[in-house]
Design a protein around this motif. Structure first.
Motif, PDB file in Angstrom:
ATOM      1  N   ARG A 198       1.026  -1.143   0.014  1.00  0.00           N
ATOM      2  CA  ARG A 198      -0.024  -0.252   0.065  1.00  0.00           C
ATOM      3  C   ARG A 198       0.993   1.393  -0.003  1.00  0.00           C
ATOM      4  NH1 ARG A 198      -0.845   4.301   2.043  1.00  0.00           N
ATOM      5  NH2 ARG A 198       0.533   3.747   3.906  1.00  0.00           N
ATOM      6  N   ARG A 199       0.747   2.153  -0.945  1.00  0.00           N
ATOM      7  CA  ARG A 199       1.437   3.320  -1.085  1.00  0.00           C
ATOM      8  C   ARG A 199       0.457   4.381  -1.477  1.00  0.00           C
ATOM      9  NH1 ARG A 199       6.573   4.211  -2.001  1.00  0.00           N
ATOM     10  NH2 ARG A 199       5.938   6.282  -1.005  1.00  0.00           N
ATOM     11  N   SER A 200       0.543   5.476  -1.047  1.00  0.00           N
ATOM     12  CA  SER A 200      -0.352   6.644  -1.628  1.00  0.00           C
ATOM     13  C   SER A 200      -0.111   7.165  -2.924  1.00  0.00           C
ATOM     14  CB  SER A 200      -0.073   7.764  -0.357  1.00  0.00           C
ATOM     15  OG  SER A 200      -0.569   7.439   0.721  1.00  0.00           O
ATOM     16  N   ARG A 224      -0.673   9.026  -6.253  1.00  0.00           N
ATOM     17  CA  ARG A 224      -0.850  10.581  -6.832  1.00  0.00           C
ATOM     18  C   ARG A 224      -1.453  10.540  -8.389  1.00  0.00           C
ATOM     19  NH1 ARG A 224       2.446  10.451  -2.121  1.00  0.00           N
ATOM     20  NH2 ARG A 224       1.345  11.729  -0.667  1.00  0.00           N
ATOM     21  N   GLN A 243      -6.012  18.211  -6.641  1.00  0.00           N
ATOM     22  CA  GLN A 243      -4.821  17.257  -6.349  1.00  0.00           C
ATOM     23  C   GLN A 243      -4.834  15.781  -7.507  1.00  0.00           C
ATOM     24  OE1 GLN A 243      -3.620  15.584  -2.597  1.00  0.00           O
ATOM     25  NE2 GLN A 243      -5.369  16.735  -1.490  1.00  0.00           N
ATOM     26  N   CYS A 252      -5.355   6.474  -2.124  1.00  0.00           N
ATOM     27  CA  CYS A 252      -4.661   7.882  -1.701  1.00  0.00           C
ATOM     28  C   CYS A 252      -5.528   8.374  -0.350  1.00  0.00           C
ATOM     29  CB  CYS A 252      -4.148   8.591  -2.446  1.00  0.00           C
ATOM     30  SG  CYS A 252      -2.906  10.083  -1.434  1.00  0.00           S
ATOM     31  N   PRO A 253      -5.192   8.321   0.792  1.00  0.00           N
ATOM     32  CA  PRO A 253      -5.994   9.071   1.630  1.00  0.00           C
ATOM     33  C   PRO A 253      -5.844  10.538   1.362  1.00  0.00           C
ATOM     34  CG  PRO A 253      -4.229   8.122   2.893  1.00  0.00           C
ATOM     35  CD  PRO A 253      -4.077   7.667   1.342  1.00  0.00           C
ATOM     36  N   MET A 254      -6.853  11.457   1.590  1.00  0.00           N
ATOM     37  CA  MET A 254      -6.675  12.716   1.485  1.00  0.00           C
ATOM     38  C   MET A 254      -7.490  13.500   2.538  1.00  0.00           C
ATOM     39  SD  MET A 254      -6.932  13.406  -2.538  1.00  0.00           S
ATOM     40  CE  MET A 254      -8.146  12.339  -2.993  1.00  0.00           C
ATOM     41  N   GLU A 255      -6.637  14.538   3.111  1.00  0.00           N
ATOM     42  CA  GLU A 255      -7.411  15.466   3.918  1.00  0.00           C
ATOM     43  C   GLU A 255      -7.142  16.883   3.545  1.00  0.00           C
ATOM     44  OE1 GLU A 255      -5.890  15.269   7.959  1.00  0.00           O
ATOM     45  OE2 GLU A 255      -3.945  15.302   7.388  1.00  0.00           O
ATOM     46  N   GLY A 256      -6.336  16.993   2.239  1.00  0.00           N
ATOM     47  CA  GLY A 256      -6.209  18.397   1.931  1.00  0.00           C
ATOM     48  C   GLY A 256      -7.374  18.505   1.013  1.00  0.00           C
ATOM     49  N   MET A 310     -11.843  11.773   5.695  1.00  0.00           N
ATOM     50  CA  MET A 310     -10.805  11.693   4.690  1.00  0.00           C
ATOM     51  C   MET A 310     -11.712  11.475   3.310  1.00  0.00           C
ATOM     52  SD  MET A 310      -8.045   8.821   5.739  1.00  0.00           S
ATOM     53  CE  MET A 310      -8.054   8.646   7.426  1.00  0.00           C
ATOM     54  N   ARG A 346       9.569   4.778  -0.293  1.00  0.00           N
ATOM     55  CA  ARG A 346       8.848   4.835   1.107  1.00  0.00           C
ATOM     56  C   ARG A 346       9.657   5.410   1.886  1.00  0.00           C
ATOM     57  NH1 ARG A 346       4.614   0.683   2.648  1.00  0.00           N
ATOM     58  NH2 ARG A 346       3.030   2.041   2.674  1.00  0.00           N
ATOM     59  N   ARG A 369      10.340   6.463   5.980  1.00  0.00           N
ATOM     60  CA  ARG A 369      10.037   6.559   7.708  1.00  0.00           C
ATOM     61  C   ARG A 369      11.048   7.148   8.525  1.00  0.00           C
ATOM     62  NH1 ARG A 369       5.659   6.445   5.258  1.00  0.00           N
ATOM     63  NH2 ARG A 369       3.734   5.112   6.000  1.00  0.00           N
TER      64      ARG A 369
HETATM   65  C1  LIG Z   1      -5.125  11.543   7.268  1.00  0.00           C
HETATM   66  C2  LIG Z   1      -4.271  11.516   6.044  1.00  0.00           C
HETATM   67  C3  LIG Z   1      -4.381  12.508   5.064  1.00  0.00           C
HETATM   68  C4  LIG Z   1      -3.741  12.811   3.962  1.00  0.00           C
HETATM   69  N1  LIG Z   1      -3.769  13.683   3.212  1.00  0.00           N
HETATM   70  C5  LIG Z   1      -3.125  13.702   1.875  1.00  0.00           C
HETATM   71  C6  LIG Z   1      -3.478  14.526   0.954  1.00  0.00           C
HETATM   72  O1  LIG Z   1      -4.193  15.527   0.856  1.00  0.00           O
HETATM   73  N2  LIG Z   1      -2.859  14.314  -0.132  1.00  0.00           N
HETATM   74  C7  LIG Z   1      -1.892  13.594  -0.381  1.00  0.00           C
HETATM   75  O2  LIG Z   1      -1.053  13.416  -1.806  1.00  0.00           O
HETATM   76  N3  LIG Z   1      -1.584  12.548   0.400  1.00  0.00           N
HETATM   77  C8  LIG Z   1      -2.208  12.417   1.591  1.00  0.00           C
HETATM   78  N4  LIG Z   1      -1.860  11.639   2.493  1.00  0.00           N
HETATM   79  C9  LIG Z   1      -1.014  10.536   2.374  1.00  0.00           C
HETATM   80  C10 LIG Z   1       0.518  10.849   3.168  1.00  0.00           C
HETATM   81  O3  LIG Z   1       1.190  11.860   2.366  1.00  0.00           O
HETATM   82  C11 LIG Z   1       0.973   9.473   2.940  1.00  0.00           C
HETATM   83  O4  LIG Z   1       0.282   8.364   3.675  1.00  0.00           O
HETATM   84  C12 LIG Z   1       2.584   9.656   3.533  1.00  0.00           C
HETATM   85  O5  LIG Z   1       3.462  10.512   3.010  1.00  0.00           O
HETATM   86  C13 LIG Z   1       3.305   8.077   3.750  1.00  0.00           C
HETATM   87  O6  LIG Z   1       3.190   7.654   2.518  1.00  0.00           O
HETATM   88  P1  LIG Z   1       2.688   6.394   2.162  1.00  0.00           P
HETATM   89  O7  LIG Z   1       1.193   6.216   2.324  1.00  0.00           O
HETATM   90  O8  LIG Z   1       2.928   5.934   0.773  1.00  0.00           O
HETATM   91  O9  LIG Z   1       3.254   5.187   2.933  1.00  0.00           O
HETATM   92  C14 LIG Z   1      -2.571  11.511   3.590  1.00  0.00           C
HETATM   93  C15 LIG Z   1      -2.580  10.518   4.753  1.00  0.00           C
HETATM   94  C16 LIG Z   1      -3.273  10.557   5.822  1.00  0.00           C
HETATM   95  C17 LIG Z   1      -3.130   9.428   6.834  1.00  0.00           C
END
Ligand SMILES: Cc1cc2nc3c(=O)[nH]c(=O)nc-3n(C[C@H](O)[C@H](O)[C@H](O)COP(=O)(O)O)c2cc1C
Length: 228
Positions: free
Chosen positions: A10-12, A14, A66, A176-180, A200, A216, A218
């Motif tokens: 799992r990765r975020s 874009r 986004q 991808c989770p987003m809170e933006g 989210m 990735r 950390r």
């Molecule tokens: C609550 C939350 C909000 C996030 N909001 C955004 C967002 O708005 N846009 C985005 O590109 N990534 C967003 N992310 C993804 C994080 O940037 C990402 O999880 C983090 O950089 C680690 O990368 P990975 O998920 O690939 O392991 C969000 C993650 C979480 C948990």
């Protein structure tokens, strides 16, 4: 996929490809979301799977345009409605309680939960009770305010989000989770209540190579994990 493989994969994402996400994949992940642990089993979460193309476009704009939202095949908005506690408590009680637990369940869902989640006018009084009793014995100090109630609901919904995302990954798609985002605009698009909170927005699709922003990373493990 094996559990740790799913967690690693799992990765975020874009940027997604044009590949459609089968309905069954989404439904399976939504069912997994509903199985997440949640506070007092009150299930105050809501999952809005947006089908309307126009609403998806508006949502992407509300997610600050986004790339993840704009290229997503599917968009899921996870919100909480704290007032759902009344309906779910009644539902739990109406299902018949496990043998031997009738009195406990009646007290918990019939008295304690209404006291904690309802009667907001008594908020300062609740705070006072918790803190006076707390001098004498270990006492949960929350929830006494609307903000505390929201916090509890949001914690549970966030766990559901993670179940959903891992379930999508396990089926070879990405998220991808987003809170933006602009919460007011999203609430308007989905016609939600003033008291609802957006937790989210989760985009779903198949990753393209440039959809992953680098390796990735950390920070060092010992900054976060404390063995005492
Ligand atoms: C609550 C939350 C909000 C996030 N909001 C955004 C967002 O708005 N846009 C985005 O590109 N990534 C967003 N992310 C993804 C994080 O940037 C990402 O999880 C983090 O950089 C680690 O990368 P990975 O998920 O690939 O392991 C969000 C993650 C979480 C948990």
């Amino acid at each position: 996929m094996e559990f740790f493989e799913v967690v690693e994969k799992r990765r975020s994402i874009r940027k997604y490809s044009d590949k459609k996400v089968p309905t069954e994949v989404m439904n399976k992940a939504l069912d997994a979301a509903l199985l997440a642990p949640n506070s007092s089993n009150l299930q105050t979460w809501q999952f809005h799977w947006v089908h309307s193309e126009q609403k998806k476009k508006n949502l992407a704009v509300a997610c600050l345009s986004q790339g993840s939202a704009e290229s997503a095949q599917e968009l899921l908005v996870v919100s909480v409605r704290p007032s759902l506690w009344k309906k779910t408590s009644q539902d739990i009680l109406s299902r018949g309680t496990p043998a031997g637990l009738e009195k406990l369940m009646q007290t918990y869902y019939g008295k304690l939960i209404p006291f904690l989640y309802g009667f907001q006018i008594l908020a300062p009084f609740k705070w006072l009770i918790f803190n006076i009793v707390g001098i004498l014995k270990p006492t949960p100090r929350k929830p006494w305010s609307l903000r505390d109630r929201e916090e509890i609901c949001i914690k549970s919904a966030a766990l559901a989000c993670q179940n959903f995302m891992l379930a999508i990954t396990a089926q070879d798609f990405d998220t991808c989770p987003m809170e933006g985002f602009d919460e007011s605009r999203i609430k308007k698009i989905l016609n939600l209540k003033f008291s609802d909170r957006i937790v989210m927005v989760i985009s779903v699709g198949e990753r393209v190579d440039r959809g992953v922003w680098g390796e990735r990373y950390r920070s060092p493990r010992d900054w976060f994990i404390h063995e005492i």
